[in-house]
Design an enzyme around this catalytic site. Structure first.
Site, PDB file in Angstrom:
ATOM      1  N   ASP A  50     -16.343  -2.494  12.589  1.00  0.00           N
ATOM      2  CA  ASP A  50     -17.769  -2.092  12.821  1.00  0.00           C
ATOM      3  C   ASP A  50     -18.319  -1.816  11.573  1.00  0.00           C
ATOM      4  OD1 ASP A  50     -19.631  -0.168  14.978  1.00  0.00           O
ATOM      5  OD2 ASP A  50     -19.408   0.621  12.952  1.00  0.00           O
ATOM      6  N   TYR A  55     -24.489   0.057   5.526  1.00  0.00           N
ATOM      7  CA  TYR A  55     -23.461   0.334   4.835  1.00  0.00           C
ATOM      8  C   TYR A  55     -23.254  -0.256   3.517  1.00  0.00           C
ATOM      9  CZ  TYR A  55     -22.040   2.153   9.576  1.00  0.00           C
ATOM     10  OH  TYR A  55     -22.143   3.138  10.782  1.00  0.00           O
ATOM     11  N   LYS A  80     -25.411  -3.598  12.830  1.00  0.00           N
ATOM     12  CA  LYS A  80     -26.429  -2.797  13.001  1.00  0.00           C
ATOM     13  C   LYS A  80     -27.749  -2.923  12.167  1.00  0.00           C
ATOM     14  CE  LYS A  80     -22.945   0.786  14.029  1.00  0.00           C
ATOM     15  NZ  LYS A  80     -22.243   0.648  12.757  1.00  0.00           N
ATOM     16  N   HIS A 113     -29.500   0.629  15.022  1.00  0.00           N
ATOM     17  CA  HIS A 113     -28.964   1.913  14.649  1.00  0.00           C
ATOM     18  C   HIS A 113     -29.441   3.128  14.640  1.00  0.00           C
ATOM     19  CE1 HIS A 113     -26.174   2.571  10.611  1.00  0.00           C
ATOM     20  NE2 HIS A 113     -26.152   3.451  11.783  1.00  0.00           N
TER      21      HIS A 113
HETATM   22  P1  NDP Z   1     -14.395   9.336  11.218  1.00  0.00           P
HETATM   23  O1  NDP Z   1     -14.420  10.495  12.463  1.00  0.00           O
HETATM   24  O2  NDP Z   1     -13.946   8.125  11.809  1.00  0.00           O
HETATM   25  O3  NDP Z   1     -13.320  10.064  10.023  1.00  0.00           O
HETATM   26  C1  NDP Z   1     -13.294   9.373   8.877  1.00  0.00           C
HETATM   27  C2  NDP Z   1     -12.586  10.286   8.029  1.00  0.00           C
HETATM   28  O4  NDP Z   1     -11.189  10.818   8.317  1.00  0.00           O
HETATM   29  C3  NDP Z   1     -12.374   9.613   6.693  1.00  0.00           C
HETATM   30  O5  NDP Z   1     -12.599  10.752   5.642  1.00  0.00           O
HETATM   31  C4  NDP Z   1     -10.838   9.259   6.616  1.00  0.00           C
HETATM   32  O6  NDP Z   1     -10.323   9.147   5.219  1.00  0.00           O
HETATM   33  C5  NDP Z   1     -10.411  10.394   7.690  1.00  0.00           C
HETATM   34  N1  NDP Z   1      -9.299  10.033   8.476  1.00  0.00           N
HETATM   35  C6  NDP Z   1      -9.007   8.752   9.069  1.00  0.00           C
HETATM   36  N2  NDP Z   1      -7.912   8.826   9.834  1.00  0.00           N
HETATM   37  C7  NDP Z   1      -7.245   9.806   9.582  1.00  0.00           C
HETATM   38  C8  NDP Z   1      -5.982  10.342   9.782  1.00  0.00           C
HETATM   39  N3  NDP Z   1      -5.036   9.744  10.674  1.00  0.00           N
HETATM   40  N4  NDP Z   1      -5.639  11.817   9.408  1.00  0.00           N
HETATM   41  C9  NDP Z   1      -6.405  12.033   8.457  1.00  0.00           C
HETATM   42  N5  NDP Z   1      -7.687  11.950   8.130  1.00  0.00           N
HETATM   43  C10 NDP Z   1      -7.987  10.690   8.376  1.00  0.00           C
HETATM   44  O7  NDP Z   1     -15.541   9.342  10.735  1.00  0.00           O
HETATM   45  P2  NDP Z   1     -16.774   8.134  10.237  1.00  0.00           P
HETATM   46  O8  NDP Z   1     -18.276   8.891  10.113  1.00  0.00           O
HETATM   47  O9  NDP Z   1     -16.187   7.353   9.307  1.00  0.00           O
HETATM   48  O10 NDP Z   1     -16.938   7.352  11.626  1.00  0.00           O
HETATM   49  C11 NDP Z   1     -16.220   6.247  12.311  1.00  0.00           C
HETATM   50  C12 NDP Z   1     -17.153   4.855  12.242  1.00  0.00           C
HETATM   51  O11 NDP Z   1     -18.237   5.144  12.989  1.00  0.00           O
HETATM   52  C13 NDP Z   1     -17.801   4.889  10.771  1.00  0.00           C
HETATM   53  O12 NDP Z   1     -17.048   4.393   9.763  1.00  0.00           O
HETATM   54  C14 NDP Z   1     -18.729   3.872  11.435  1.00  0.00           C
HETATM   55  O13 NDP Z   1     -18.235   2.553  11.316  1.00  0.00           O
HETATM   56  C15 NDP Z   1     -19.421   4.473  12.569  1.00  0.00           C
HETATM   57  N6  NDP Z   1     -20.468   5.129  12.359  1.00  0.00           N
HETATM   58  C16 NDP Z   1     -21.612   4.817  13.199  1.00  0.00           C
HETATM   59  C17 NDP Z   1     -22.753   5.835  12.967  1.00  0.00           C
HETATM   60  C18 NDP Z   1     -23.879   5.331  13.868  1.00  0.00           C
HETATM   61  O14 NDP Z   1     -24.928   6.004  13.525  1.00  0.00           O
HETATM   62  N7  NDP Z   1     -23.977   4.438  14.655  1.00  0.00           N
HETATM   63  C19 NDP Z   1     -22.803   7.063  12.168  1.00  0.00           C
HETATM   64  C20 NDP Z   1     -21.229   7.414  11.598  1.00  0.00           C
HETATM   65  C21 NDP Z   1     -20.401   6.530  11.749  1.00  0.00           C
HETATM   66  P3  NDP Z   1      -9.767   8.125   4.565  1.00  0.00           P
HETATM   67  O15 NDP Z   1     -10.725   6.984   4.485  1.00  0.00           O
HETATM   68  O16 NDP Z   1      -9.684   8.585   3.026  1.00  0.00           O
HETATM   69  O17 NDP Z   1      -8.509   7.709   5.112  1.00  0.00           O
END
Ligand code: NDP
Length: 277
Positions: A50, A55, A80, A113
């Protein structure tokens, strides 16, 4: 058991199958970071990636796909359209730019988006055009409220197949979910871990202990059981594997209810009714 492995998919309203669980790529940098994250995810069995033009990493996504030995047709690639590109011609152009950056012939899913109500008709016509000419296998939206979806449905010749929205234990938007289900619009969860905040919730910690799983696995398993597609982001190999390992246990109905009960209408991201970007 509802979903038994990482290949589990949901069928969109046009018959296209989309994996239930994928890799989120927001805040994942072009270069080694994204290429390693995607390589690790593909090794773990992920097939959905995704991204978004916002991004700034579509180039890295393309490189990672080219390097991989997984046949393209086994992948499900989402991007998006960014807000400043909404409008008919500008959407067509932005889509071509995304394809080029990703070195792709087609995308599996392309989403608006964020809603910009005064531009929705023109923008949606462009997505419909790209869809009917076969450049995108499925089209949809992101961050659309129930009212915005109703307006879109009233003008759409091709209805949206997905609504990707903020969804985690503290923000469940049940009315929106029910509306999407009723109209065969697949609900997809962004920030499923609430960027890590969800892992600090006491009830989730208790469930993690009870099932011998991590907090993130409890949260993601809950979504899978609800048939909500989910795209957790991580750049760390162990977490990428951990987040994918949610197909070998099942939460009881009572524990699903515990998670359902954590909703407090608490957003971590912007409210689509009042965005100013
Ligand atoms: P998430 O809820 O997926 O959380 C990501 C965070 O959690 C990162 O800091 C990551 O750190 C940490 N993390 C991941 N796995 C674990 C774990 N098992 N234990 C502890 N910490 C963990 O947040 P996102 O905002 O990134 O959302 C996910 C995806 O959704 C985005 O990447 C994007 O693709 C999409 N998105 C879409 C939006 C939209 O408007 N359509 C808006 C926001 C997001 P680390 O990477 O350091 O491991």
């Amino acid at each position: 058991m509802i979903a038994s492995n990482l290949n589990s998919k949901v069928t969109l309203s046009n018959g296209v199958k989309m994996p239930l669980l994928g890799l989120g790529l927001y805040q994942t940098n072009n270069g080694k970071e994204i290429e390693n994250a995607i390589a690790n995810a593909l090794d773990a069995g992920y097939r959905l990636l995704d991204t978004a033009s916002f991004y700034n990493n579509e180039e890295g996504v393309g490189k990672a796909i080219k390097t991989s030995i997984i046949p393209r047709e086994q992948l499900f690639v989402t991007s998006k359209l960014w807000n400043s590109d909404q409008g008919f011609q500008s959407t067509m152009k932005a889509f071509e730019t995304s394809l080029k950056l990703m070195q792709q012939e087609y995308l599996d899913l392309y989403l608006i988006h964020w809603p910009i109500p005064e531009k929705t008709v023109e923008t949606w016509r462009a997505l419909e055009t790209l869809y009917t000419t076969g450049k995108i296998r499925a089209i949809g939206v992101s961050n659309f409220t129930k009212n915005q979806l109703e307006e879109l449905l009233s003008i759409a010749e091709v209805p949206p197949m997905v609504n990707q929205v903020e969804f985690h234990p503290r923000l469940q938007q049940n009315e929106l979910q029910a509306f999407c289900n009723e109209h065969k619009i697949q609900y997809q969860a962004w920030s499923p871990l609430a960027k890590g905040d969800a892992l600090e919730i006491g009830e989730i910690k208790c469930l993690a202990e009870k099932y011998g799983k991590s907090e993130s696995q409890i949260v993601l398993r809950w979504m899978i059981q609800k048939k909500i597609s989910t795209i957790p982001k991580s750049v760390h190999k162990w977490r990428i594997f951990e987040n994918a390992d949610v197909f070998t246990f099942e939460l009881s109905d009572m524990d699903v209810e515990v998670l359902d009960g954590l909703d407090s209408n608490q957003r971590i991201g912007p409210d689509p009714n009042s965005i100013d970007f």
